[in-house]
Motif scaffolding. Structure first.
Motif, PDB file in Angstrom:
ATOM      1  N   ARG A   1      17.078   8.051 -16.536  1.00 35.90           N
ATOM      2  CA  ARG A   1      16.886   7.602 -15.166  1.00 35.90           C
ATOM      3  C   ARG A   1      15.906   6.428 -15.143  1.00 35.90           C
ATOM      4  NH1 ARG A   1      19.724  10.945 -11.288  1.00 35.90           N
ATOM      5  NH2 ARG A   1      18.712   9.552  -9.811  1.00 35.90           N
ATOM      6  N   CYS A   2      15.896   5.701 -14.015  1.00 34.10           N
ATOM      7  CA  CYS A   2      14.922   4.615 -13.870  1.00 34.10           C
ATOM      8  C   CYS A   2      13.504   5.178 -13.988  1.00 34.10           C
ATOM      9  CB  CYS A   2      15.094   3.927 -12.521  1.00 34.10           C
ATOM     10  SG  CYS A   2      16.687   3.123 -12.280  1.00 34.10           S
ATOM     11  N   LYS A   3      12.604   4.373 -14.516  1.00 34.21           N
ATOM     12  CA  LYS A   3      11.213   4.811 -14.607  1.00 34.21           C
ATOM     13  C   LYS A   3      10.663   5.143 -13.226  1.00 34.21           C
ATOM     14  CE  LYS A   3       9.671   2.227 -18.701  1.00 34.21           C
ATOM     15  NZ  LYS A   3       8.715   1.188 -19.167  1.00 34.21           N
ATOM     16  N   VAL A   4      10.942   4.265 -12.271  1.00 36.63           N
ATOM     17  CA  VAL A   4      10.409   4.431 -10.923  1.00 36.63           C
ATOM     18  C   VAL A   4      11.547   4.381  -9.909  1.00 36.63           C
ATOM     19  CG1 VAL A   4       8.943   3.412  -9.131  1.00 36.63           C
ATOM     20  CG2 VAL A   4       8.154   3.461 -11.504  1.00 36.63           C
ATOM     21  N   GLU A   5      11.560   5.363  -9.009  1.00 37.39           N
ATOM     22  CA  GLU A   5      12.487   5.402  -7.892  1.00 37.39           C
ATOM     23  C   GLU A   5      11.657   5.384  -6.611  1.00 37.39           C
ATOM     24  OE1 GLU A   5      15.884   8.201 -10.090  1.00 37.39           O
ATOM     25  OE2 GLU A   5      14.487   9.107  -8.663  1.00 37.39           O
ATOM     26  N   GLY A   6      11.938   4.448  -5.720  1.00 40.29           N
ATOM     27  CA  GLY A   6      11.093   4.350  -4.539  1.00 40.29           C
ATOM     28  C   GLY A   6      11.758   3.697  -3.352  1.00 40.29           C
ATOM     29  N   TRP A   7      10.979   3.538  -2.297  1.00 41.90           N
ATOM     30  CA  TRP A   7      11.407   2.889  -1.057  1.00 41.90           C
ATOM     31  C   TRP A   7      10.298   1.941  -0.603  1.00 41.90           C
ATOM     32  CZ3 TRP A   7      15.522   4.641   2.495  1.00 41.90           C
ATOM     33  CH2 TRP A   7      16.275   5.709   2.017  1.00 41.90           C
TER      34      TRP A   7
ATOM     35  N   ASN B   1       0.820  -1.209   0.000  1.00 44.28           N
ATOM     36  CA  ASN B   1       0.000   0.000   0.000  1.00 44.28           C
ATOM     37  C   ASN B   1       0.857   1.263   0.000  1.00 44.28           C
ATOM     38  OD1 ASN B   1      -2.538  -1.398   0.146  1.00 44.28           O
ATOM     39  ND2 ASN B   1      -2.068  -1.834   2.298  1.00 44.28           N
ATOM     40  N   TYR B   2       0.464   2.209  -0.856  1.00 46.72           N
ATOM     41  CA  TYR B   2       1.179   3.477  -0.959  1.00 46.72           C
ATOM     42  C   TYR B   2       1.197   4.200   0.389  1.00 46.72           C
ATOM     43  CZ  TYR B   2       2.221   8.268  -2.471  1.00 46.72           C
ATOM     44  OH  TYR B   2       2.772   9.524  -2.606  1.00 46.72           O
ATOM     45  N   MET B   3       2.327   4.722   0.740  1.00 45.10           N
ATOM     46  CA  MET B   3       2.624   5.465   1.966  1.00 45.10           C
ATOM     47  C   MET B   3       2.855   4.573   3.181  1.00 45.10           C
ATOM     48  SD  MET B   3       2.967   8.658   1.217  1.00 45.10           S
ATOM     49  CE  MET B   3       2.747   9.688   2.662  1.00 45.10           C
TER      50      MET B   3
ATOM     51  N   ASN C   1       7.122  11.471   4.009  1.00 46.74           N
ATOM     52  CA  ASN C   1       6.817  12.896   3.855  1.00 46.74           C
ATOM     53  C   ASN C   1       7.571  13.518   2.693  1.00 46.74           C
ATOM     54  OD1 ASN C   1       5.091  12.836   6.039  1.00 46.74           O
ATOM     55  ND2 ASN C   1       6.628  13.528   7.508  1.00 46.74           N
ATOM     56  N   SER C   2       8.786  13.058   2.447  1.00 45.80           N
ATOM     57  CA  SER C   2       9.584  13.644   1.365  1.00 45.80           C
ATOM     58  C   SER C   2       9.061  13.252  -0.013  1.00 45.80           C
ATOM     59  CB  SER C   2      11.049  13.227   1.498  1.00 45.80           C
ATOM     60  OG  SER C   2      11.221  11.858   1.193  1.00 45.80           O
ATOM     61  N   PHE C   3       8.211  12.243  -0.072  1.00 42.62           N
ATOM     62  CA  PHE C   3       7.674  11.808  -1.355  1.00 42.62           C
ATOM     63  C   PHE C   3       6.279  12.375  -1.634  1.00 42.62           C
ATOM     64  CE2 PHE C   3      11.219   9.070  -1.622  1.00 42.62           C
ATOM     65  CZ  PHE C   3      11.298   8.601  -2.914  1.00 42.62           C
ATOM     66  N   THR C   4       5.812  13.266  -0.784  1.00 45.50           N
ATOM     67  CA  THR C   4       4.521  13.899  -1.033  1.00 45.50           C
ATOM     68  C   THR C   4       4.740  15.253  -1.689  1.00 45.50           C
ATOM     69  OG1 THR C   4       4.508  14.895   1.176  1.00 45.50           O
ATOM     70  CG2 THR C   4       3.466  12.744   0.922  1.00 45.50           C
TER      71      THR C   4
END
Length: 548
Positions: free
Chosen positions: A239-245, A110-112, A221-224
């Motif tokens: 760059r990569c299509k998606v960068e995430g954690w 789930n996102y977030m 918070n930094s991704f909002t």
């Protein structure tokens, strides 16, 4: 952007002419009262928190440039005090879930709460569709440490899952990378860059609080909201299509489904570690909104007498966070008095000190106030990739960011102490003044990679970031530590980081005076300081210097 620079500069000077203390004669060339007078202007509510692309930017850069001109410094960019910094604002909106499919079943993140994701690619939408997941350890390629997590691995079209920090952290070995001191290979920014170089479609960093040095809420918070990036000719399509954690719990769930259990940090730090296909895929969509704007660096130069092509660089970021969420007192203007009106004020006073010397230095002195540090060190990154003065003739970068407002101290703190020869210059003058030097309080947090000096280090220029120590001259170390904690807990990135007439800027003046002395010595030498053995920036400098 059309800028009525001198109108705003004059307005600011008129506003603050009343009440500012007159310059006092001291043994040091820079004093706290002068620094305070600049902070009073730069942190005034009329500048609206100095956010890029606002009227607050217009006023801030007008004031800074007017001060450079007042001291007789030449424009640093072909007749202009300004360097345009073109940026793109990307607002990423991921799908509500990331679908993970494997031979042992499917599940959703789930996102977030489980994951965050964004993209730099300047398109309306990016997708990972059943992208194979690969555990690539720490995601590091470090020749000087004989380490390559991507060895023999083809990740084109795939999504790599990597760990934050580097193999040395909590390994029990001080010789594995730098032990508990983070190298650049431990920074999340590096991991994104390396995954892109390897051709990965996506990258997901596993969050863990201790090696990251911050909790999941900081990541979330930094991704909002919108994020600023420098404009690139390829629109960031490399760059990569998606960068995430993902959270540690989500990672454990993912790894367990792939048969990986136990301490995955210990697994990944083994010398014989090989990337592990997880035999599952990820699917997620990120939609974007794009906005293009231009901000500005401010640059001035004092030309050297003998070797004007070689220069010493002083940097500080002028930007802050603008207007945001009101605090308990209803204040919504993030004035950034300490962060970083203090650093800009110090640079302005260093510039004045150089300009008023009877004898000009042999090398040129360049003063650079950069934009968008708060958005990811973007102004300094732009200058480092579009230098006005040749990088292989830039002797050093001396950076000042968020100087302490709790008075004089008996010590100075060097971020990333031990990286390069500039430490030795500081040590010489500190010893003469009877001061002590300290390093990072939390070396595993990678503080050396979090301010503008880092972008100069990255391209090989020896870079120094220095601040006040904690041992208050008047009230002792306990007081200094209390004030540092108080700032971090209550004022950092809050509306309460504001100018007050009782602010004690004498410690700021100490830092500015010491860096003035360091810069003056460098400016009258013929040699170039270098990087210490083992620094990850040594090779790029030696290459740029032609093997010097």
């Amino acid at each position: 952007m059309k800028i009525n620079y001198y109108h705003f500069a004059c307005l600011a000077l008129v506003i603050f002419a009343v009440g500012c203390k007159q310059e006092t004669k001291e043994t040091s060339v820079i004093n706290g009262d002068e620094i305070k007078s600049h902070i009073a202007v730069l942190a005034n509510d009329s500048l609206m928190g100095r956010k890029p692309f606002t009227a607050g930017e217009t006023k801030a850069i007008a004031y800074i440039s007017s001060q450079f001109k007042k001291e007789g410094l030449e424009p640093g960019n072909n007749g202009s005090y300004f360097q345009d910094v073109p940026m793109v604002e990307v607002t990423s909106t991921p799908s509500a879930t990331m679908s993970v499919s494997g031979t042992k079943g499917d599940f959703s993140l789930n996102y977030m709460s489980d994951f965050v994701a964004s993209t730099r690619q300047e398109v309306q939408e990016v997708q990972l569709t059943k992208s194979p997941l690969v555990f690539a350890g720490y995601g590091v390629v470090a020749p000087e440490y004989k380490w390559n997590d991507y060895a023999g691995l083809d990740v084109k079209g795939k999504t790599v899952v990597v760990l934050v920090n580097d193999p040395g952290f909590k390994s029990g070995s001080s010789t594995l990378f730098k032990g508990d001191t983070m190298t650049y290979y431990g920074r999340w920014t590096y991991k994104y860059e390396e995954a892109a170089r390897q051709g990965a479609a996506g990258i997901i960093i596993v969050h863990q609080t201790e090696p990251a040095s911050y909790g999941w809420s900081v990541v979330a918070n930094s991704f909002t909201g919108a994020k600023l990036y420098l404009q690139e000719k390829d629109k960031h399509m490399s760059r990569c299509k998606v960068e995430g954690w993902i959270t540690e719990d989500a990672a454990k769930k993912m790894f367990a489904a792939a048969g990986i259990t136990g301490d995955f940090r210990a697994i990944a730090r083994k010398k014989d570690f090989k990337a592990i296909p997880l035999n599952m895929t990820a699917t997620v969509t990120v939609k974007t909104k794009l906005k293009y704007s231009t901000s500005h660096n401010v640059i001035a130069v004092l030309k050297g007498t003998t070797t004007p092509g070689e220069c010493i660089l002083y940097t500080a970021h002028w930007d802050h966070l603008g207007i945001g969420k009101p605090d308990a007192k209803g204040d919504s203007i993030y004035n950034g008095a300490v962060d970083n009106a203090s650093g800009v004020a110090a640079v302005l006073n260093v510039a004045k000190a150089f300009a008023q010397q009877k004898e000009r230095p042999k090398r040129s002195i360049v003063f650079l106030a950069v934009t968008a540090e708060e958005q990811g060190l973007l102004g300094s990154e732009y200058y480092a990739s579009h230098p006005i003065f040749a990088l292989n003739k830039t002797v050093a970068d001396l950076n000042m960011d968020a100087l302490g407002s709790y008075g004089k101290t008996n010590d100075f703190a060097i971020t990333g102490k031990g990286q390069n020869d500039l430490d030795d210059y500081v040590a010489e003058f500190a010893k003469t003044d009877g001061k002590k030097l300290t390093g990072d309080k939390n070396p595993g947090a990678g503080g050396y990679y979090r301010s503008d000096h880092f972008n100069f280090a990255k391209v090989g220029v020896p870079a120094l970031d220095m601040n006040n120590g904690a041992e208050s001259t008047a009230l002792g170390e306990a007081y200094g530590k209390q004030k540092q904690k108080e700032y971090g807990d209550l004022h950092y990135h809050q509306p309460s980081d504001s100018y007050t007439p009782d602010m004690d800027a004498n410690g700021m003046a100490q830092v500015a005076n010491l860096l003035f002395k360091v810069g003056n010595k460098l400016a009258n030498e013929t040699t170039f300081p270098g990087w210490k053995a083992g620094s990850e920036f040594k090779a790029v400098r030696e290459k740029s210097m032609g093997g010097k």
